[in-house]
Design a protein around this motif. Structure first.
Motif, PDB file in Angstrom:
ATOM      1  N   THR A  50      13.297  -9.860  77.385  1.00  0.00           N
ATOM      2  CA  THR A  50      12.712 -11.044  77.190  1.00  0.00           C
ATOM      3  C   THR A  50      13.577 -12.070  76.481  1.00  0.00           C
ATOM      4  OG1 THR A  50      10.741 -10.059  77.482  1.00  0.00           O
ATOM      5  CG2 THR A  50      10.561 -12.287  76.776  1.00  0.00           C
ATOM      6  N   VAL A  51      14.137 -11.692  75.330  1.00  0.00           N
ATOM      7  CA  VAL A  51      15.117 -12.463  74.475  1.00  0.00           C
ATOM      8  C   VAL A  51      16.370 -13.043  75.540  1.00  0.00           C
ATOM      9  CG1 VAL A  51      16.706 -12.657  72.574  1.00  0.00           C
ATOM     10  CG2 VAL A  51      14.342 -11.685  72.466  1.00  0.00           C
ATOM     11  N   LYS A  52      16.983 -11.893  76.112  1.00  0.00           N
ATOM     12  CA  LYS A  52      18.179 -12.343  77.000  1.00  0.00           C
ATOM     13  C   LYS A  52      17.650 -13.348  77.826  1.00  0.00           C
ATOM     14  CE  LYS A  52      20.507  -8.178  76.249  1.00  0.00           C
ATOM     15  NZ  LYS A  52      21.101  -6.756  76.751  1.00  0.00           N
ATOM     16  N   ALA A  53      16.402 -13.195  78.602  1.00  0.00           N
ATOM     17  CA  ALA A  53      16.081 -14.367  79.763  1.00  0.00           C
ATOM     18  C   ALA A  53      15.873 -15.681  79.156  1.00  0.00           C
ATOM     19  CB  ALA A  53      14.769 -13.824  80.455  1.00  0.00           C
ATOM     20  N   HIS A  54      15.092 -15.500  77.932  1.00  0.00           N
ATOM     21  CA  HIS A  54      15.106 -16.897  77.283  1.00  0.00           C
ATOM     22  C   HIS A  54      16.469 -17.636  77.006  1.00  0.00           C
ATOM     23  CE1 HIS A  54      10.966 -17.523  76.671  1.00  0.00           C
ATOM     24  NE2 HIS A  54      10.773 -16.241  76.012  1.00  0.00           N
ATOM     25  N   LEU A  55      17.313 -16.775  76.631  1.00  0.00           N
ATOM     26  CA  LEU A  55      18.803 -17.167  76.311  1.00  0.00           C
ATOM     27  C   LEU A  55      19.415 -17.767  77.415  1.00  0.00           C
ATOM     28  CD1 LEU A  55      20.076 -14.660  73.560  1.00  0.00           C
ATOM     29  CD2 LEU A  55      19.605 -17.083  73.279  1.00  0.00           C
ATOM     30  N   THR A  56      19.229 -16.980  78.420  1.00  0.00           N
ATOM     31  CA  THR A  56      20.001 -17.383  79.857  1.00  0.00           C
ATOM     32  C   THR A  56      19.264 -18.855  80.212  1.00  0.00           C
ATOM     33  OG1 THR A  56      20.142 -15.277  80.691  1.00  0.00           O
ATOM     34  CG2 THR A  56      20.211 -16.829  82.275  1.00  0.00           C
ATOM     35  N   THR A  57      17.881 -19.134  80.001  1.00  0.00           N
ATOM     36  CA  THR A  57      17.444 -20.257  80.265  1.00  0.00           C
ATOM     37  C   THR A  57      18.001 -21.615  79.390  1.00  0.00           C
ATOM     38  OG1 THR A  57      15.402 -19.317  81.319  1.00  0.00           O
ATOM     39  CG2 THR A  57      15.328 -21.756  80.603  1.00  0.00           C
ATOM     40  N   ILE A  58      17.972 -20.993  78.043  1.00  0.00           N
ATOM     41  CA  ILE A  58      18.386 -21.964  77.166  1.00  0.00           C
ATOM     42  C   ILE A  58      19.915 -22.447  77.338  1.00  0.00           C
ATOM     43  CG2 ILE A  58      18.918 -22.475  74.661  1.00  0.00           C
ATOM     44  CD1 ILE A  58      16.517 -20.240  74.183  1.00  0.00           C
ATOM     45  N   PHE A  59      20.620 -21.394  77.597  1.00  0.00           N
ATOM     46  CA  PHE A  59      22.138 -21.769  77.771  1.00  0.00           C
ATOM     47  C   PHE A  59      22.315 -22.828  78.903  1.00  0.00           C
ATOM     48  CE2 PHE A  59      23.524 -17.221  76.155  1.00  0.00           C
ATOM     49  CZ  PHE A  59      23.349 -17.856  75.194  1.00  0.00           C
ATOM     50  N   ARG A  60      21.490 -22.665  80.009  1.00  0.00           N
ATOM     51  CA  ARG A  60      21.606 -23.260  81.303  1.00  0.00           C
ATOM     52  C   ARG A  60      21.182 -24.802  80.935  1.00  0.00           C
ATOM     53  NH1 ARG A  60      17.487 -24.433  84.276  1.00  0.00           N
ATOM     54  NH2 ARG A  60      16.502 -22.477  83.738  1.00  0.00           N
ATOM     55  N   LYS A  61      19.946 -25.033  80.150  1.00  0.00           N
ATOM     56  CA  LYS A  61      19.385 -26.222  79.942  1.00  0.00           C
ATOM     57  C   LYS A  61      20.415 -27.003  79.012  1.00  0.00           C
ATOM     58  CE  LYS A  61      14.643 -25.207  80.455  1.00  0.00           C
ATOM     59  NZ  LYS A  61      13.177 -24.891  79.833  1.00  0.00           N
ATOM     60  N   LEU A  62      20.913 -26.289  78.275  1.00  0.00           N
ATOM     61  CA  LEU A  62      21.667 -27.052  77.306  1.00  0.00           C
ATOM     62  C   LEU A  62      23.228 -26.946  77.615  1.00  0.00           C
ATOM     63  CD1 LEU A  62      20.536 -25.703  73.730  1.00  0.00           C
ATOM     64  CD2 LEU A  62      19.758 -27.822  75.122  1.00  0.00           C
ATOM     65  N   GLY A  63      23.853 -26.417  78.612  1.00  0.00           N
ATOM     66  CA  GLY A  63      24.974 -26.711  79.291  1.00  0.00           C
ATOM     67  C   GLY A  63      26.154 -25.857  78.329  1.00  0.00           C
ATOM     68  N   VAL A  64      25.609 -24.643  77.489  1.00  0.00           N
ATOM     69  CA  VAL A  64      26.449 -24.098  76.772  1.00  0.00           C
ATOM     70  C   VAL A  64      26.454 -22.478  77.381  1.00  0.00           C
ATOM     71  CG1 VAL A  64      25.847 -25.053  74.470  1.00  0.00           C
ATOM     72  CG2 VAL A  64      24.528 -23.136  75.277  1.00  0.00           C
ATOM     73  N   SER A  65      27.829 -21.953  76.995  1.00  0.00           N
ATOM     74  CA  SER A  65      27.942 -20.663  77.649  1.00  0.00           C
ATOM     75  C   SER A  65      28.025 -19.511  76.814  1.00  0.00           C
ATOM     76  CB  SER A  65      29.542 -20.714  78.114  1.00  0.00           C
ATOM     77  OG  SER A  65      30.366 -20.723  76.984  1.00  0.00           O
ATOM     78  N   GLY A  66      27.361 -19.428  75.541  1.00  0.00           N
ATOM     79  CA  GLY A  66      27.124 -18.455  74.964  1.00  0.00           C
ATOM     80  C   GLY A  66      26.505 -18.795  73.446  1.00  0.00           C
ATOM     81  N   ARG A  67      26.285 -17.513  72.618  1.00  0.00           N
ATOM     82  CA  ARG A  67      25.640 -18.026  71.500  1.00  0.00           C
ATOM     83  C   ARG A  67      26.381 -18.721  70.305  1.00  0.00           C
ATOM     84  NH1 ARG A  67      22.435 -13.204  71.175  1.00  0.00           N
ATOM     85  NH2 ARG A  67      22.018 -13.428  68.797  1.00  0.00           N
ATOM     86  N   THR A  68      27.557 -18.566  70.420  1.00  0.00           N
ATOM     87  CA  THR A  68      28.359 -19.509  69.522  1.00  0.00           C
ATOM     88  C   THR A  68      28.302 -20.860  69.934  1.00  0.00           C
ATOM     89  OG1 THR A  68      29.994 -17.643  69.098  1.00  0.00           O
ATOM     90  CG2 THR A  68      30.797 -19.738  68.484  1.00  0.00           C
ATOM     91  N   GLN A  69      28.598 -21.075  70.947  1.00  0.00           N
ATOM     92  CA  GLN A  69      28.391 -22.739  71.637  1.00  0.00           C
ATOM     93  C   GLN A  69      26.957 -23.014  71.093  1.00  0.00           C
ATOM     94  OE1 GLN A  69      29.457 -23.501  75.562  1.00  0.00           O
ATOM     95  NE2 GLN A  69      31.619 -23.156  74.953  1.00  0.00           N
ATOM     96  N   LEU A  70      25.816 -22.145  71.180  1.00  0.00           N
ATOM     97  CA  LEU A  70      24.667 -22.771  71.233  1.00  0.00           C
ATOM     98  C   LEU A  70      24.416 -22.853  69.508  1.00  0.00           C
ATOM     99  CD1 LEU A  70      21.673 -22.950  71.957  1.00  0.00           C
ATOM    100  CD2 LEU A  70      21.468 -20.724  71.441  1.00  0.00           C
ATOM    101  N   ALA A  71      25.036 -22.183  68.794  1.00  0.00           N
ATOM    102  CA  ALA A  71      24.680 -22.291  67.158  1.00  0.00           C
ATOM    103  C   ALA A  71      25.688 -23.746  66.650  1.00  0.00           C
ATOM    104  CB  ALA A  71      25.377 -21.092  66.442  1.00  0.00           C
ATOM    105  N   LEU A  72      26.731 -23.965  67.443  1.00  0.00           N
ATOM    106  CA  LEU A  72      27.429 -25.114  67.197  1.00  0.00           C
ATOM    107  C   LEU A  72      26.799 -26.270  67.777  1.00  0.00           C
ATOM    108  CD1 LEU A  72      31.073 -24.072  68.010  1.00  0.00           C
ATOM    109  CD2 LEU A  72      30.142 -24.816  65.807  1.00  0.00           C
ATOM    110  N   PHE A  73      26.034 -26.181  68.899  1.00  0.00           N
ATOM    111  CA  PHE A  73      25.474 -27.310  69.460  1.00  0.00           C
ATOM    112  C   PHE A  73      24.186 -27.550  68.662  1.00  0.00           C
ATOM    113  CE2 PHE A  73      21.664 -28.765  71.883  1.00  0.00           C
ATOM    114  CZ  PHE A  73      22.139 -29.778  72.779  1.00  0.00           C
TER     115      PHE A  73
END
Length: 86
Positions: free
Chosen positions: A35-58
């Motif tokens: 479920t965490v991975k599913a949420h992350l996939t959705t978050i990455f898509r919505k924010l236009g980032v490709s991974g955890r590091t980019q998300l943290a930087l964003f």
């Protein structure tokens, strides 16, 4: 965070921004790692980032004081850089 629609996604973003791995996030939120991975996939898509590091930087660039009230960034960062010799 306005970009993620749900409260659960905001919780996950906050935990990612503090460096938590999926297993710790799933345990903390009482959900499965899948479920965490599913949420992350959705978050990455919505924010236009490709991974955890980019998300943290964003998050840190756009909301440096809002993603976790308990997180305190380091005051001094030491990097192992040697001088360049010419």
């Amino acid at each position: 965070m306005r970009f993620a629609t749900g409260a659960r996604q905001r919780e996950i973003i906050s935990l990612i921004a503090t460096g938590k791995p999926n297993k710790a996030i799933s345990s903390h939120l009482s959900i499965s790692e899948k479920t965490v991975k599913a949420h992350l996939t959705t978050i990455f898509r919505k924010l236009g980032v490709s991974g955890r590091t980019q998300l943290a930087l964003f998050v840190s660039q756009r909301h440096p004081l809002h993603y976790d009230a308990h997180f305190k960034p380091p005051t001094k960062v030491s990097l192992p850089i040697s001088p360049i010799e010419n």
